[in-house]
Design an enzyme around this catalytic site. Sequence first.
Site, PDB file in Angstrom:
ATOM      1  N   HIS A 164       0.830  -1.208   0.000  1.00 10.89           N
ATOM      2  CA  HIS A 164       0.000   0.000   0.000  1.00 10.89           C
ATOM      3  C   HIS A 164       0.864   1.257   0.000  1.00 10.89           C
ATOM      4  O   HIS A 164       0.555   2.234  -0.704  1.00 10.89           O
ATOM      5  CB  HIS A 164      -0.920  -0.023   1.224  1.00 10.89           C
ATOM      6  CG  HIS A 164      -1.721   1.223   1.393  1.00 10.89           C
ATOM      7  ND1 HIS A 164      -1.405   2.181   2.339  1.00 10.89           N
ATOM      8  CD2 HIS A 164      -2.810   1.698   0.727  1.00 10.89           C
ATOM      9  CE1 HIS A 164      -2.269   3.172   2.257  1.00 10.89           C
ATOM     10  NE2 HIS A 164      -3.134   2.912   1.303  1.00 10.89           N
TER      11      HIS A 164
ATOM     12  N   GLU B 123       2.136   1.875  -3.426  1.00  8.79           N
ATOM     13  CA  GLU B 123       1.078   2.424  -4.282  1.00  8.79           C
ATOM     14  C   GLU B 123       0.982   3.933  -4.124  1.00  8.79           C
ATOM     15  O   GLU B 123       0.762   4.657  -5.102  1.00  8.79           O
ATOM     16  CB  GLU B 123      -0.248   1.748  -3.923  1.00  8.79           C
ATOM     17  CG  GLU B 123      -1.462   2.308  -4.634  1.00  8.79           C
ATOM     18  CD  GLU B 123      -2.606   2.602  -3.668  1.00  8.79           C
ATOM     19  OE1 GLU B 123      -3.106   3.743  -3.674  1.00  8.79           O
ATOM     20  OE2 GLU B 123      -2.982   1.689  -2.905  1.00  8.79           O
TER      21      GLU B 123
ATOM     22  N   GLU C 189      -4.035   7.834   7.495  1.00  2.47           N
ATOM     23  CA  GLU C 189      -5.033   6.906   6.935  1.00  2.47           C
ATOM     24  C   GLU C 189      -5.260   5.724   7.881  1.00  2.47           C
ATOM     25  O   GLU C 189      -6.400   5.285   8.077  1.00  2.47           O
ATOM     26  CB  GLU C 189      -4.561   6.410   5.563  1.00  2.47           C
ATOM     27  CG  GLU C 189      -5.586   5.570   4.822  1.00  2.47           C
ATOM     28  CD  GLU C 189      -5.111   5.134   3.451  1.00  2.47           C
ATOM     29  OE1 GLU C 189      -5.851   4.394   2.786  1.00  2.47           O
ATOM     30  OE2 GLU C 189      -3.999   5.534   3.042  1.00  2.47           O
TER      31      GLU C 189
END
Length: 421
Positions: A47, A50, A127
Amino acid sequence: MKPEISVLQNGLRVVSLKYPQYETVSLGIWVKTGSACEQEDNNGVSHFLEHMVFKGTASRTAAEISEDIENVGGQTNAYTSREFTAFYAKMLKDDAELAVDVLCELITSPQFAEDELLKEREVVVQEIKQTYDDPGDIVFDYMQAQAFAGQAMGRPILGTAERVRSFGARELRHYMGTNYAAENMVFCAVGNIDHRSLVEMVEKRLGGLQPKTSFVADRQHYTGGYFAEMRDTEQAQVVLGFDGYSYADDRYYAAMLMSTILGGGMSSRLFQEIREKRGLVYSIYSFPTFYTGAGFTGIAAATDNEQVNKMLPVIADEIKKIAEHPVSETELKRAKAQVKSAIMMSLESSSAVSEKLARQLLLFNRSIPIAETIRKIDEVGIEDIRNSAVNIFSSRPTYALVGNIGGHCGYEELCEMLKAK
């Protein structure tokens, strides 16, 4: 029209489906890697990578990546799941090569500059915190951790703040070197685009990618388990789970239809019995989740604390009913119509079609005709539904709760409720 598929010399597959009536094209790079392909010491790196590839390439700054796409009215984004990572865009047909160029640069020349690493680590940490602060989100991470205990499949996609803050350019480049290779990548485009031109564009930019990966993913196996976290909230988030099937299992469609009958819509058994007749919840649904080597079948609901212990016995009764008694022809026909219509409606979105084609190539190394899918759905019978329910609901349950759950029934009590009569 049928998809056209080409394989580059290094093994990368390029697939396209032309819709000549469209003025746009949806396209992207799908990679068969995600958090289930990580090790414990680099959980979250898929992640974080990304995020970081968008922070600058050899010829574009972070701002230019966005500006080049949006200057011509295009859109671009990415996602990471447990088994896939995708980078995709949607553009006007005349700007397709620009999108190909930007997307390929993300893979071939990310810079991982130190100043960008410092900033983006904290963005991802925020996040992670946001997910933790939302009981409706975090309960699914807790569920996954119990359903696949001690495995990469059970770890969170986002990782932990501590892990993310440890990732630097060296870790990201190492991960790309082991997990990003032509053999586990597909470039897919759906819309008004010529296949031969697409292959030429992609080969020019990705033809030099290393052909083979060098990582070994964990074996996947469902375990089941229990986790509860008390929070001062208005509701309790509850997820029950059971074993499931892999993508390639012959029982894939039976499991999907069984879940639809049980909790797949407003006409489903759980919704009618628990919400409409008893008013115990606002929403309740079941969901089958399929992975490469395993699967999971879940039931999710949110309700007031005092309703949890009223709701669970009703869920248990509905589980036992669908495992012990044949469903009706009417229910099976309705479930098939729901599943088939969802598939057909998705064909109207070029983005959804590109996603489907790319996944099929990565999972099965072929595109699956719609007629084949419809035939397999139609072949599922009443006894297949019951067998699927028996196999799934005889497994050790997963039981996860977050929120105002004081006095909720425990794991052993739940197991007792679920026992066959």
